[in-house]
Motif scaffolding. Structure first.
Motif, short mmCIF file in Angstrom:
data_model
loop_
_atom_site.label_atom_id
_atom_site.label_comp_id
_atom_site.label_asym_id
_atom_site.label_seq_id
_atom_site.Cartn_x
_atom_site.Cartn_y
_atom_site.Cartn_z
N TYR A 102 0.88 -1.34 0.07
CA TYR A 102 0.12 0.23 0.05
C TYR A 102 1.19 1.02 -0.46
N GLU A 103 2.04 1.40 0.96
CA GLU A 103 2.85 2.49 0.85
C GLU A 103 3.44 2.73 -0.13
N GLN B 108 4.17 8.53 3.56
CA GLN B 108 3.06 9.13 3.89
C GLN B 108 3.25 9.46 6.28
N GLU B 152 0.33 13.92 3.42
CA GLU B 152 -1.49 12.84 3.07
C GLU B 152 -2.19 14.23 2.57
N ALA C 86 -11.99 3.20 7.82
CA ALA C 86 -11.82 2.53 6.87
C ALA C 86 -13.56 3.52 6.48
N ARG C 89 -12.33 6.97 6.11
CA ARG C 89 -11.40 7.79 6.31
C ARG C 89 -10.71 7.03 4.33
N TRP C 90 -10.91 5.72 4.53
CA TRP C 90 -10.05 5.20 3.75
C TRP C 90 -10.36 5.03 2.30
N VAL C 91 -11.97 3.91 2.61
CA VAL C 91 -12.45 3.53 1.64
C VAL C 91 -13.65 5.12 1.15
N ARG C 92 -13.85 5.45 2.43
CA ARG C 92 -14.77 5.89 2.61
C ARG C 92 -16.40 5.95 2.08
N ASN C 168 -6.65 9.08 12.61
CA ASN C 168 -6.00 7.79 12.26
C ASN C 168 -5.83 6.48 12.75
#
Lengths: 267, 329, 257
Positions: A102-103, B108, B152, C86, C89-92, C168
């Protein structure tokens, strides 16, 4: 061996720049040091619950040399070993998987003079440094509570690092084959039984015979045996077997990782 | 610029020695299983020039760049970068080049400045030197104010600029840029182009891939057109246009029901005034030395296009001529 | 549930189908492993004649209901942290839902309903395995399933509310390290709370897990009084209610700007 690692050499341990990857991780943890510090409390909570809570119910148990010791003294070395293994496994599976897929941290790193071998070595050494910090912290608590009858026990710190090396090598090797998050469920599936059945909470004598033999192949059993013998002063030649077995597993893991990372990163 | 004889012979005909070119490739091939991503291409990149690979997605540009960047072993052929073989001297080569990958691979987990400093450390720069260069580069890409921010929240253009700054931390003599401005808004693109132009003026050799013909025209001294894993033409933008297109282009748009009935009619009508007529789904392109004259002829014949426009030929027209397709599909 | 909340629930269900094989496997395996290793194995050391601290039952029988409640808590905590983050924020996916007729309240209700169903699955499997191990003395054990779900929800609702305030995953690590794991160890799961130092005992009494463990153990052993059961259940319900209200507030703050 030349300093310049070839792009696809089969057993490349890099160009001696692994330390920069460690430095990278130090940079990251400078900002999130609480996550790092909090890892120390995990074995401590277990020690208090298992040792003092459950210990009263259990009373005395036979130590590695057959003499009875208090349950708290019995379980402290096992918790040190288990936390060394768990920490190394977590770092080398979930963390590495995330960075790899991912990163894309490693993709950026490989555009520099660092090679695949540096990446593998750097990550494993970093996991060991963390493990070492936790082991020292835990050792402090054990000494404070007077749970270590033998001064040989101080060697439990490097011994736990060796166990971490075996776990990190194997964990990273497994991660290099994983494609999705669901594959990581496998890690839990392996780690939990290893944690529960490696002579952590009670002596090997509790198991029925066929199981007793299988358990002896567990890296955590070997690590726990080594550390428990050091901390209780029950030294024995079998510790050489423990040492050799753990070192071998770690080397095998590292060799697999080095090959696999080439395939994953250098397409 | 065009006094250099190489430009007239085109890249395929060049017999340049590997010593004098920064990148030298002959018969360079990359296969993934049965799939051939790069098919026996030849090219040379000279010190100080800006060299481009122009082509649509999937033409083999990124695979070529990854081989040059020593992160992807070639399947066949010859490749030297800075006079060295990537397979043997990967770390040495990577120490002297800068790479801007297609996807940002910023870290990140750390700040903007730390991204640059730690990257400098990968190149074995002393910490103080890495910090000094990081601050300089932040200034160069106009990100000084965001130095302590995490990665970010940065905009796409800022991340791109940070990636470019990062690729410069080792003061590379050769900079590889894979699709440097894809996905950016026009303002961000122009700012990036400006920074790249300055680098070029300082003598940095730029090698970039793009599927934007305006980017190729803006930045490249010389470029090769790639299509389906092969190089189909090469030269300076001007030469390519001169060789493969007319001076001017007349763009005509017709109501959709008329287009079919035009079959053959335009060619007849423009006989002698146009070199070539191309039919695209949404418009008709008439390639002519004198676009105005062609437009007059069209109107005189009683055709009534909904719009007509005369413009100069671009690399887009070159690509259309060479491959029969547009660059961006 | 309102119709839009059902859609939110469905969305979670469909995403779960992709991961369910692995999680189903661990839902069976984890209780079986724990009951074997701790209940049977450690039990061999604990079950000495005259060991009165457990109220005369074997360690396996003592431990099983505690593990049931503890497992419900862990599942609930996991399902209300990373998947919520998720979706925000991540998958929204929450953000995508809000562009449709689905509202914030529907998201909260649909999400929590989904977690309740997950907990029911986990608890049912656990109780089945307990029965196989002979680790229960009473048919009232079936009621321990809703109790485990209630215990899980007493964590899930407040934790989901907390998750909606996080930027986070760092806070989650802290939550698991300093709240969930200690509670798992010290809330009467592995040993009676009476063995904790006197100073720590009152802390255990205000945590939902203590009440979940106590109630599940009552039902499994067939002991205790109705008034005790009502007290334990009441504390759990109170945590759920407060948590749901908190969710409605924090989800709105986070998603509607």
């Amino acid at each position: 061996m030349t300093v310049l690692s070839r792009v696809s050499s089969p057993f490349a341990f890099g160009s001696g720049r692994a330390r920069f990857l460690i430095e990278r991780n130090v940079y990251v943890y400078r900002r999130t040091y609480m996550t790092l510090v909090s890892g120390f409390f995990e074995p401590l909570f277990y020690l208090l619950a298992m040792g003092f809570g459950l210990g009263v119910l259990v009373g005395q148990v036979p130590g590695p040399d057959g003499r009875d010791i208090s349950y708290t003294v019995f379980i402290a070395p096992a918790l040190l070993a288990a936390s060394a293994m768990n920490g190394a496994i977590y770092d080398s599976t979930f963390n590495v998987f995330f960075k790899l897929n991912y990163e894309k941290v490693y993709n950026a790193v490989l555009a520099t003079p660092l090679g695949v071998g540096d990446v593998a070595l750097g990550e494993i050494i970093w996991a060991l440094i963390r493990g070492q910090l936790y082991a020292i912290g835990f050792m402090g608590v054990v000494l404070l509570l007077g749970l270590m009858p033998s001064a040989w026990g101080l060697l439990a710190v490097p011994a736990s690092v060796l166990l971490g090396f075996a776990a990190a090598g194997l964990g990273m090797a497994a991660t290099s084959f994983m494609k999705t998050w669901q594959d990581l469920d496998l890690v839990q599936l392996v780690v939990l039984p290893v944690f529960l059945f490696s002579g952590t909470f009670y002596p090997l004598s509790v198991y029925p015979e066929p199981l007793r033999t299988i358990v002896q192949f567990s890296p955590l059993y070997r690590g726990t045996d080594l550390i428990r013998r050091l901390m209780t002063g029950a030294l024995d030649p079998v510790m050489l077997l423990d040492l050799g077995y753990l070192a071998l597993l770690g080397m095998v893991g590292l060799a697999i990782v080095s090959r696999r990372l080439d395939k994953l990163l250098l397409k | 610029m065009t006094a250099d004889p190489r430009y007239h012979r085109g890249p395929m005909a060049q017999a340049q020695s590997p010593e004098s070119s920064l990148i030298h490739a002959r018969g360079l091939t990359k296969r993934f299983g049965d799939f051939t991503a790069v098919d026996a291409i030849d090219f040379d990149v000279a010190p100080g020039e800006a060299f481009g690979f122009l082509g649509p997605n999937g033409a083999g540009k990124t695979s070529t760049m990854r081989m040059i960047g020593c992160v992807s072993p070639k399947t066949e052929g010859t490749l030297t970068v800075l006079g060295m073989e990537p397979a043997t001297y990967g770390p040495l080569i990577r120490a002297r080049i800068g790479v801007v990958p297609q996807e940002d691979t910023l870290d990140q987990e750390m700040t903007v400045r730390d991204n640059l400093v730690i990257y400098g450390r990968y190149f074995n720069l002393p910490r103080a030197e890495a910090r000094r260069r990081a601050d300089q580069l932040l200034d160069f890409v106009q990100l000084t104010e965001r130095a302590e921010s995490s990665v970010e929240p940065l905009s796409g253009g800022m991340k791109r600029r940070l990636t470019i700054a990062r690729s410069l931390i080792n003061e590379p003599s050769l900079l590889l840029l894979d699709e440097p401005t894809t996905g950016l808004d026009p303002q961000a693109r122009h700012l990036l182009w400006d920074r790249l132009y300055r680098l070029k003026q300082r003598g940095t050799t730029l090698v970039l891939t793009t599927h934007y013909m305006d980017e190729a025209e803006q930045l490249c001294d010389r470029l090769v057109v790639m299509d389906k894993a092969r190089i189909v033409a090469g030269g300076s933008p001007r030469e390519l246009i001169d060789q493969y297109s007319s001076r001017e282009v007349l763009e005509l748009r017709f109501a959709s029901d008329i287009v079919e009935s035009l079959d053959g009619q335009l060619e007849q009508l423009l006989d002698g005034r146009a070199e070539r007529v191309e039919r695209l789904p949404d418009r008709v392109l008439v390639y002519a030395a004198d676009g105005e004259a062609a437009a007059v002829a069209v109107h005189a014949a009683g055709l009534r296009p909904e719009s007509s426009l005369v413009r100069r030929s671009t690399l887009e027209d070159v690509f259309l001529r060479l491959t029969g397709r547009s660059l961006i599909e | 549930m309102t119709a839009p909340a059902v859609h939110v629930f469905e969305h979670r269900l469909v995403s779960y189908r992709r991961t369910f094989r692995g999680s189903l496997f661990s839902s069976f395996l984890q209780p079986a492993l724990f009951l074997t290793a701790m209940g049977v194995g450690l039990g061999a050391l604990v079950n000495r004649p005259g060991n009165a601290a457990l109220g005369g039952v074997s360690y396996l029988v003592f431990l099983a209901p505690g593990l049931l409640a503890g497992t419900a808590m862990q599942t609930a905590a996991f399902e209300s942290t990373f998947p919520v983050m998720a979706a925000i924020r991540w998958v929204r996916s929450y953000v995508a839902m809000l562009a449709t007729p689905i509202g914030v309240n529907d998201i909260v209700i649909g999400q929590l309903a989904w977690i309740a169903v997950r907990l029911t699955m986990v608890a049912t499997i656990f109780v089945a395995i307990m029965t196989l191990f002979g680790a229960t003395h009473s048919p009232a054990i079936l009621l321990a399933i809703p109790v485990a779900v209630l215990t899980g929800m007493a964590f899930s609702a407040p934790i989901a509310a907390f998750s909606a305030t996080q930027e986070n995953a760092e806070g989650f690590n802290m939550l698991f390290r300093f709240v969930i794991n200690p509670l798992f160890l010290f809330s009467g799961t592995f040993f009676p709370v009476g063995q904790l130092p006197a100073l720590l005992q009152p802390i255990a009494y205000v945590t939902p897990l203590y009440h979940g463990v106590a109630l599940a153990r009552q039902l499994s052993l067939g002991t205790g009084t109705v008034s005790e059961a009502i007290l334990h259940g009441g504390v759990l319900v109170a945590f759920v209610v407060v948590g749901v209200v908190a969710c409605l507030i924090t989800f709105r703050q986070r998603l509607v700007k």
